[in-house]
Design a protein around this motif. Sequence first.
Motif, mmCIF file in Angstrom:
data_model
loop_
_atom_site.group_PDB
_atom_site.id
_atom_site.type_symbol
_atom_site.label_atom_id
_atom_site.label_comp_id
_atom_site.label_asym_id
_atom_site.label_seq_id
_atom_site.Cartn_x
_atom_site.Cartn_y
_atom_site.Cartn_z
ATOM 1 N N GLY A 170 0.917 -1.089 0.097
ATOM 2 C CA GLY A 170 -0.059 -0.074 0.036
ATOM 3 C C GLY A 170 0.829 1.204 -0.106
ATOM 4 N N GLY A 171 0.186 2.445 0.049
ATOM 5 C CA GLY A 171 0.872 3.716 0.072
ATOM 6 C C GLY A 171 0.462 4.454 1.515
ATOM 7 N N VAL A 172 1.609 5.487 1.637
ATOM 8 C CA VAL A 172 1.367 6.313 2.935
ATOM 9 C C VAL A 172 1.147 7.765 2.251
ATOM 10 N N VAL A 201 -2.797 9.736 4.921
ATOM 11 C CA VAL A 201 -3.794 8.895 4.474
ATOM 12 C C VAL A 201 -3.080 7.605 4.086
ATOM 13 N N VAL A 202 -3.483 6.438 4.381
ATOM 14 C CA VAL A 202 -2.898 5.196 4.176
ATOM 15 C C VAL A 202 -4.014 4.363 3.295
ATOM 16 N N GLY A 203 -3.607 3.491 2.417
ATOM 17 C CA GLY A 203 -4.413 2.795 1.430
ATOM 18 C C GLY A 203 -3.784 2.190 0.552
ATOM 19 N N PRO A 204 -4.649 1.458 -0.279
ATOM 20 C CA PRO A 204 -4.092 0.678 -1.459
ATOM 21 C C PRO A 204 -3.544 1.211 -2.603
ATOM 22 N N ASP A 205 -3.957 2.526 -2.882
ATOM 23 C CA ASP A 205 -3.173 3.186 -3.910
ATOM 24 C C ASP A 205 -2.532 4.557 -3.592
ATOM 25 N N LEU A 206 -1.337 4.787 -3.616
ATOM 26 C CA LEU A 206 -0.654 5.878 -3.418
ATOM 27 C C LEU A 206 -1.281 7.193 -4.108
ATOM 28 N N GLY A 207 -1.529 7.203 -5.083
ATOM 29 C CA GLY A 207 -2.123 8.403 -5.906
ATOM 30 C C GLY A 207 -3.384 8.815 -5.350
ATOM 31 N N GLU A 231 -12.937 1.049 0.957
ATOM 32 C CA GLU A 231 -11.908 0.506 0.052
ATOM 33 C C GLU A 231 -10.524 0.641 0.638
ATOM 34 N N GLY A 232 -10.612 0.781 1.914
ATOM 35 C CA GLY A 232 -9.212 0.498 2.543
ATOM 36 C C GLY A 232 -8.639 1.713 2.882
ATOM 37 N N TYR A 233 -8.901 3.058 2.651
ATOM 38 C CA TYR A 233 -8.275 3.993 2.825
ATOM 39 C C TYR A 233 -8.813 4.748 4.365
ATOM 40 N N GLU A 234 -7.578 4.999 5.249
ATOM 41 C CA GLU A 234 -7.781 5.220 6.292
ATOM 42 C C GLU A 234 -6.856 6.688 6.640
#
Lengths: 256, 152
Positions: A170-172, A201-207, A231-234
């Motif tokens: 994932g991405g931060v 924000v952390v989540g599956p897509d960094l963009g 969708e997994g963004y926190e």
Amino acid sequence: MRRVEEVWGTAVSFDVPDAVGSDPVDEVMRWFQRVDSLFSTWRVDSEICRIARGELALDDASPEVREVLTTCAELCEATGGCFDIAVGARPEVVPRPGLGPLDPSGFVKGWALERAAIMFALHGVRSLMVNAGGDVLVRGEPEPGHAWRVGVRHPTRSDSTMAVLEVTDGGVATSAPYERGDHILDPATGQPAVGVLSATVVGPDLGIADAWATTLVVAGPAGLTTLPTEEGYEGLVVTLDEEVISTAGFNELVAT
Amino acid sequence: MRRAAPAIAATVAGLGLLSQFNTAPDSTTPAAEPAPSSGTATTTAAPKRAATTTTAPTGSAARKTVDGPVETNRFGDVQVEVIVQGGKLIDVKALALPNDRERSAAISDEAGPILRSEALKAQNANIDTVSGATYTSESYARSLQAALDKAK
């Protein structure tokens, strides 16, 4: 393998713990240079600047540019207009170097890193960390059984972190004024957004994570209620009075 | 269309009027002994520019839970519950979430992200990398990431 390269006016750190037959970093850096030539608001000949001046029709732009502009339009809608790459075109906006009427920079860096991760994967790289100017992408584990430990920088103490996230894929992304001043503009007013010390924000897509981090700077802590957590963004916001407010899912990723 | 940020601002600004209601049972917590679970009552960070806590009761460690009015922002209707202790905002919860759009309705069904609040603390733990606001090539040299890159 660890390397630090310079592109987009910042430093990019690569960490590939496992040995690989061929080093993909040179290929990735050529990709990043191409991204710069397409999207840089500092280069008058970039496609994004030519589109902004009306010299290049969208239909004649490269597929990458069309893809990014389409995704940014979707993100503008999803964020209730908080993430708006056309905010620089507003008449109230005070001009400054590098600020164009069309500026997808808040998405492009993370998007380019996602493409780079695919290039690494094609070279057989399973464990990867790329940090482009503070935006972090990770894949796999640095060593078996351990997640990547991604520190979130303390907004007022440059030598400290305020939390550590454990992430495998994932991405931060973090947005804040502490490095480059009040550069994030509120699309509702055209004025700098100064309501928070920082947002992560952390989540599956960094963009996409980066676009939402920008959104939290504009919307403040209330923006956390609109994050696409399904969708997994926190997310996490540090308020001006140094309170840390985060979603429950974000806390679950924080190392204890 | 109104934005999300003023929803909380307006809610907290209303604390002066609302704080006599909904006082939670743990309001007897003495000022000298903040509830250990909060972790925030011991903070010495003073509010700087923010208006969020300035209208809250001061000089008391009493914990108050206040349900704000339903605010309409650019995402729809949001009601925020604010918990204040010792004059500081320690927790914010979204009670009613937007239901005017498909995605937002899905969040509402899942009860939404519960927002947790704590005081800002500095720590230096064993880390692989650092996420932060975008640094320039020049400021990278002074960054924690540069130190990590050199150390490994």
